[in-house]
Structures are given as structure tokens and as C-alpha cells.
Design an enzyme around this catalytic site. Structure first.
Site, mmCIF file in Angstrom:
data_model
loop_
_atom_site.group_PDB
_atom_site.id
_atom_site.type_symbol
_atom_site.label_atom_id
_atom_site.label_comp_id
_atom_site.label_asym_id
_atom_site.label_seq_id
_atom_site.Cartn_x
_atom_site.Cartn_y
_atom_site.Cartn_z
ATOM 1 N N ASP A 159 0.851 -1.193 0.000
ATOM 2 C CA ASP A 159 0.000 0.000 0.000
ATOM 3 C C ASP A 159 0.892 1.251 0.000
ATOM 4 O O ASP A 159 1.801 1.371 0.834
ATOM 5 C CB ASP A 159 -0.856 -0.048 1.287
ATOM 6 N N HIS A 215 -9.101 4.762 -2.468
ATOM 7 C CA HIS A 215 -8.444 4.798 -1.156
ATOM 8 C C HIS A 215 -9.341 5.574 -0.191
ATOM 9 O O HIS A 215 -10.372 6.111 -0.579
ATOM 10 C CB HIS A 215 -7.078 5.507 -1.279
ATOM 11 N N SER A 253 -12.886 4.453 4.520
ATOM 12 C CA SER A 253 -13.533 4.104 5.788
ATOM 13 C C SER A 253 -14.749 4.992 6.006
ATOM 14 O O SER A 253 -14.778 6.149 5.559
ATOM 15 C CB SER A 253 -12.548 4.265 6.950
ATOM 16 N N ASP A 302 -8.961 0.843 6.241
ATOM 17 C CA ASP A 302 -8.018 0.649 7.339
ATOM 18 C C ASP A 302 -8.566 1.287 8.621
ATOM 19 O O ASP A 302 -8.717 0.637 9.655
ATOM 20 C CB ASP A 302 -6.661 1.262 6.972
#
Ligand code: G3H
Ligand code: 13P
Ligand code: ZN
Length: 311
Positions: free
Chosen positions: A82, A213, A216, A258
Site C-alpha cells: 500500500d 483509497h 472508511s 483501514d
């Protein structure tokens, strides 16, 4: 089954209108929580390792944990670097057994981004490894790089064809309004991803896998739990899950998560210590933390990504 690249996963995800979850791993409990959820739901999986994770846990430990997960689950798992920041970091992961790397030169000028991405692609493809690149810059913090909201910029669709054809990259991360970390949007605001940018990019790159990306969703129940049990997180708002579901039904084939796992793990451990101030055996507080990660990942797979039963 050995580790796989994301090529086959992305082809099926693109055609099937779902996305693969790419979850960051840093230790054994995180690897176990994620992979147990994927196994229960028969979902393909990308486990990703940041430069910070490699510095924290060591390349070999992470590699062996992921290999153990492959043996335990028998799932197709892709091991991905990543936010690789240099050719050398990418080369080290390619030489060390990763099946996918990201070269993130998105903060560099366009021509320089092409040059470094191309160099990584040539080395990676020679070794059977696939490459994710990035165009546009997300706000937020990743490793030591902090990008302020003012310095972030949406991907320019008119650049994507030239970028992909000149670099030969296998997937492309784009900036459409997501950002890294827990503090993505101001409390009280209604986040709205730029689906017009995504649509224009997809039109110019038919069949090509797009990556998001900073995806969340920052569930308020976990922020509240952290604060209830002694934390002091300021208001935090993430990406609405219905918008991620929509992106997954379009050309987005990989969605990176993440922070939500960090929130679930930390909230659970804080609660454990508040309720059991006398306990000190790490297994006792890491067990519920691992379970919280498993539940979070199961929710993402079923309700957001739509990749359950696609392994
Ligand atoms: O995008 C960054 C990931 O959340 C990894 O974070 O660099 O703190 O390991 P990290
Ligand atoms: P979040 O901080 O939104 O979880 O994003 C993670 C990510 O993009 C990893 O590359
Ligand atoms: Zn990221």
C-alpha cells in the site's frame, strides 16, 4: 493455493458489479480477524501492507502471517504493498513475495509520475506482479505524508488514458472526494463523492479497474464508544457506505479500508479495560478486538463491497 495477483479478481468484480476489499494488516490478530470473516463469507481478499506496517511488524513476519492465512482459509488472497513511495520499496516487496504493489507518485508532476510508475511496472511485470498507480491527490495522512484538504485535488479525467497507456499500470487509484484517516469531513456536513469524475474516467478507460483509497466510513458507534471509555476523539465523519456500494457497482474494483478496523479494535480494547481494570493478559483483550475486526469486515463484504460468495 498460493498467493494470487488481483488480475482475475478485478476482471470478475468489474463484470459482476462488486468490489474487492483491501484491508490493511499490521499484526496477527488483524490478519486473523479479516481472513476469518472472508472465509466465512467465501470472499476474495486483498491484504495490504503499508511502509509503516513493514517498519512496525517486519516484512518477513507479515509475509508469513499472510501465508498462514492462505493455508488456513484456502481463499484467493492477494498480498499488496500500500502506498509504495519509491522504486526501491516496490522492488523489495516484489523480490520478497508480494503479488501486487502500489507505486504512489501522485504528489509528483504528471510526467514524473508516469516515469516512476513505468519503471515499477516494467520490473513488476517481469516478475509476475501487478501494479496499482495513482492520479490525483487525496487529503489526509498516509505514513508521514499529510495532505491538507486545500492541497488535495480530484483526478483529471482527461489525463487518465495517456497515463495508463504510457505506464502500463494494471489498476488506477483516483481522487473523487475520499480521504485517509478518521477525520475526513467536518461533522454536520453531508459528504458527496464526485461520481461525475468516476463516470468520465470509466468512459475513457472501459473495462479498466479503478481503486478507491480512504474509504472508511467511521461508524459513529465506535467513535462514541472510544470517547465513552476515556478517549477524546473530536467529531469524525467518513464516507457514506451507500456511496461506496454505488462505486462498487460501477468500475471501482478495489476499496481500501483501514481506519474502520482501527476504530473497531481500539473501541473494543478500551471497553475491555474499562470493564476489567484488573486484567493484564493480552490474549483476553486481543480476542474481543479480533472478533470486532471480523464483524466489521463481514459487514463490509456483505453490505458494502458485495463480494461475498465470489471467491
Ligand atoms: O493509507 C494509509 C493506510 O491507512 C496505512 O496507514 O501508513 O499508518 O500504516 P499507515
Ligand atoms: P481509510 O483511512 O479511509 O481507512 O483508508 C485506508 C487506505 O486508503 C489505505 O491505503
Ligand atoms: Zn490509501
Amino acid at each position: 493455493m498460493p498467493l494470487v495477483t488481483s488480475t482475475e479478481m478485478f476482471k470478475k468484480a468489474y463484470d459482476g458489479g462488486y468490489a474487492i476489499g483491501a484491508f490493511n494488516v499490521n499484526n496477527m490478530e488483524i490478519v486473523q480477524g479479516i481472513t476469518e470473516a472472508a472465509k466465512d463469507l467465501n470472499a476474495p481478499l486483498i491484504l495490504q501492507v503499508s511502509k509503516g506496517a513493514r517498519a512496525y511488524a517486519n516484512h518477513t513476519y507479515l509475509m508469513k502471517l499472510v501465508e498462514a492465512a492462505v493455508i488456513e482459509t484456502q481463499l484467493p488472497i492477494c498480498l499488496h504493498l500500500d502506498h509504495g513511495d519509491t522504486f526501491e520499496t516496490c522492488k523489495s516487496c516484489i523480490d520478497g513475495g508480494f503479488t501486487s504493489v502500489m507505486i504512489d507518485a501522485s504528489s509528483k508532476p504528471f510526467a514524473e509520475n508516469i516515469e516512476i510508475t513505468k519503471q515499477v511496472v516494467e520490473y513488476a511485470h517481469d516478475h509476475g506482479v501487478v501494479v496499482e498507480a495513482e492520479l490525483g491527490t487525496l487529503a489526509g495522512i498516509e505514513d508521514e505524508v499529510k495532505v491538507s484538504a486545500e492541497d488535495s485535488s480530484y483526478t483529471r479525467p482527461e489525463e487518465v488514458e495517456e497515463f495508463v497507456s504510457k505506464t502500463g499500470c494494471d489498476s488506477l487509484a483516483i481522487a473523487i472526494g475520499t480521504s485517509h484517516g478518521a477525520y475526513k469531513f467536518k461533522p454536520g456536513t453531508k459528504p458527496q463523492l464526485r461520481f461525475d469524475v468516476l463516470e468520465e474516467v470509466s468512459k475513457r478507460l472501459p473495462g479498466f479497474p479503478i481503486v478507491l483509497h480512504g474509504s472508511s466510513s467511521v461508524p459513529q458507534e465506535f467513535v462514541e464508544k472510544i470517547n465513552h471509555f476515556g478517549g477524546n476523539m473530536p467529531g469524525a465523519v467518513g464516507v457514506p457506505e451507500d456511496q461506496l456500494r454505488k462505486a462498487a457497482s460501477m468500475s471501482v474494483c478495489k476499496i481500501n479500508i483501514d481506519s474502520d478496523l482501527r476504530l473497531a479494535m481500539t473501541a473494543t480494547i478500551r471497553e475491555f479495560f474499562a470493564e476489567h481494570p484488573d486484567k493484564f493478559d493480552p490474549r483476553e483483550y486481543l480476542k474481543p478486538a479480533r472478533q470486532a475486526i471480523k464483524e466489521m469486515v463481514a459487514h463490509k463484504i456483505k453490505d458494502v463491497l458485495g463480494c461475498d460468495n465470489k471467491a
